[in-house]
Design a protein around this motif. Structure first.
Motif, short mmCIF file in Angstrom:
data_model
loop_
_atom_site.label_atom_id
_atom_site.label_comp_id
_atom_site.label_asym_id
_atom_site.label_seq_id
_atom_site.Cartn_x
_atom_site.Cartn_y
_atom_site.Cartn_z
N ALA A 21 0.64 -1.26 0.10
CA ALA A 21 -0.05 -0.01 -0.11
C ALA A 21 0.97 1.38 -0.07
N GLY A 22 0.41 2.25 -0.68
CA GLY A 22 0.99 3.47 -0.83
C GLY A 22 0.15 4.36 0.22
N VAL A 23 0.91 5.13 1.04
CA VAL A 23 0.26 6.01 1.94
C VAL A 23 0.86 7.43 1.91
N ASP A 24 -0.15 8.23 1.96
CA ASP A 24 0.16 9.99 2.08
C ASP A 24 -0.97 10.56 3.02
N GLU A 25 -0.43 11.84 3.38
CA GLU A 25 -1.48 12.58 4.40
C GLU A 25 -1.37 13.91 3.61
N VAL A 26 -2.44 14.71 4.17
CA VAL A 26 -2.69 16.10 3.74
C VAL A 26 -3.25 16.62 5.15
N GLY A 27 -2.88 17.97 5.39
CA GLY A 27 -3.58 18.64 6.51
C GLY A 27 -2.57 18.92 7.57
N ARG A 28 -1.41 18.25 7.55
CA ARG A 28 -0.64 18.26 8.62
C ARG A 28 -0.01 19.80 9.14
N GLY A 29 -0.11 20.74 8.20
CA GLY A 29 0.20 22.12 8.48
C GLY A 29 -0.74 23.31 8.31
N ALA A 30 -2.06 22.53 8.54
CA ALA A 30 -3.22 23.49 8.44
C ALA A 30 -3.60 24.03 9.74
N TRP A 31 -4.03 25.00 10.13
CA TRP A 31 -4.78 25.51 11.25
C TRP A 31 -6.22 25.18 11.66
N ALA A 32 -6.64 24.61 10.59
CA ALA A 32 -8.23 24.13 10.88
C ALA A 32 -8.13 22.93 10.20
N GLY A 33 -9.41 22.26 10.75
CA GLY A 33 -9.74 20.81 10.12
C GLY A 33 -8.93 19.65 10.55
N PRO A 34 -9.36 18.62 9.91
CA PRO A 34 -8.45 17.29 10.22
C PRO A 34 -7.45 17.15 9.45
N VAL A 35 -6.70 16.02 9.79
CA VAL A 35 -5.47 15.62 9.11
C VAL A 35 -6.31 14.17 8.39
N THR A 36 -6.02 14.02 7.05
CA THR A 36 -6.52 13.12 6.26
C THR A 36 -5.31 12.27 5.82
N VAL A 37 -5.55 10.71 5.73
CA VAL A 37 -4.47 10.05 5.31
C VAL A 37 -5.36 9.04 4.35
N CYS A 38 -4.59 8.62 3.16
CA CYS A 38 -5.24 7.88 2.15
C CYS A 38 -4.06 6.66 1.91
N ALA A 39 -4.55 5.58 1.90
CA ALA A 39 -3.84 4.49 1.51
C ALA A 39 -4.35 3.56 0.23
N VAL A 40 -3.50 3.37 -0.57
CA VAL A 40 -3.83 3.03 -2.08
C VAL A 40 -2.99 1.43 -2.31
N VAL A 41 -3.61 0.65 -2.92
CA VAL A 41 -3.33 -0.53 -3.41
C VAL A 41 -3.60 -0.77 -4.83
N THR A 42 -2.49 -1.14 -5.26
CA THR A 42 -2.52 -1.16 -7.01
C THR A 42 -2.36 -2.61 -7.50
N ASP A 43 -2.68 -3.08 -8.85
CA ASP A 43 -2.24 -4.33 -9.08
C ASP A 43 -1.35 -4.04 -10.30
N LEU A 44 -0.37 -3.09 -10.07
CA LEU A 44 0.61 -2.69 -10.91
C LEU A 44 0.34 -2.54 -12.48
N SER A 45 -0.99 -2.32 -12.63
CA SER A 45 -1.40 -1.85 -14.03
C SER A 45 -1.02 -0.57 -14.17
N GLU A 46 -1.24 -0.15 -15.57
CA GLU A 46 -0.63 1.27 -16.10
C GLU A 46 -1.68 2.36 -15.40
N PRO A 47 -1.07 3.52 -14.77
CA PRO A 47 -1.89 4.41 -14.00
C PRO A 47 -2.72 5.23 -14.82
N PRO A 48 -3.65 5.99 -14.54
CA PRO A 48 -4.09 6.84 -15.40
C PRO A 48 -3.19 7.99 -15.65
N ALA A 49 -3.20 8.61 -16.86
CA ALA A 49 -2.23 9.64 -17.55
C ALA A 49 -1.87 10.79 -16.65
#
Length: 223
Positions: A21-49
């Motif tokens: 799984a590839g994992v990344d976050e967003v919102g760490r440096g914000a002053w308001a709102g949550p921090v959001t993390v996404c995890a993605v698993v692929t089948d090694l197929s060609e990704p969207p352009a």
């Protein structure tokens, strides 16, 4: 150079690893709102352009890719930690909880994780491969970066707070946001333990302080 599957293939070459799984976050440096993390698993197929680090993409291109990615990815999981959790627990623990929620939301348990950055905030039992600028190097991390950014931006736009410009700055300290804070004070969505309040004499009495002698999750409010 676009991201590749080189890191994923290296990890998958280990006998004990069948899913990465590839994992990344967003919102760490914000002053308001949550921090959001996404995890993605692929089948090694060609990704969207055009898939790459979300910071290198326009908002319109990120949104277009985010619409394509769910039908391409083998699995997507999201996790968030609220601004209340960030205040109570600190950012490292909030990130850990958000990341584990994202990984637990995947349809399969990954045998290894590629985490963008130089600090492992996930911890055991997940086998974590740290990758600085992983969102530019790894396809699955790039996908996670785009999805996390689009999801959090959309959430912040629903909060209203037009004076603070959340629909444009997503809770980060833009000039519009800083001016509104000085004039109106923090909203119910702001992180109240953060040092920006130290620079706002009219509102600094609202700052929340984690008590190092208290058990995890407790905060105290000093006037």
């Amino acid at each position: 150079m676009p991201p590749t599957y080189d890191i994923e293939r290296l990890l998958l070459s280990q006998p004990s690893v069948s899913t990465v799984a590839g994992v990344d976050e967003v919102g760490r440096g914000a002053w308001a709102g949550p921090v959001t993390v996404c995890a993605v698993v692929t089948d090694l197929s060609e990704p969207p352009a055009g898939l790459t680090d979300s910071k290198q993409l326009t908002a319109a291109r990120r949104e277009a890719l985010a619409a394509e990615l769910p039908s391409w990815a083998a699995g997507i999981g999201y996790g968030e930690a609220t601004h209340e959790e960030i205040d109570a627990l600190g950012m490292t623990e909030a990130l850990r909880r958000a990341a584990r929620r994202a990984l637990d939301a995947l349809p399969v348990r990954p045998g290894a994780v590629i985490l963008d950055g130089s600090h492992d905030y996930i911890g055991p039992p997940w086998p974590v491969r740290l990758e600085v600028r992983g969102d530019a190097a790894s396809v699955s991390v790039a996908a996670a970066s785009v999805l996390a950014k689009v999801r959090r931006d959309a959430h912040m736009a629903t909060l209203g707070c037009d004076d603070y410009g959340f629909a444009d700055n997503a809770g980060y300290p833009s000039p519009v946001h800083q001016e509104a804070l000085a004039r109106l004070g923090p909203t119910e969505h702001h992180r109240m333990s953060w040092s920006y309040l130290d620079d706002l004499p009219q509102w600094r009495h609202l700052k929340r302080h984690r008590d190092p002698a208290a058990s995890e999750g407790q905060v105290s409010l000093f006037g």
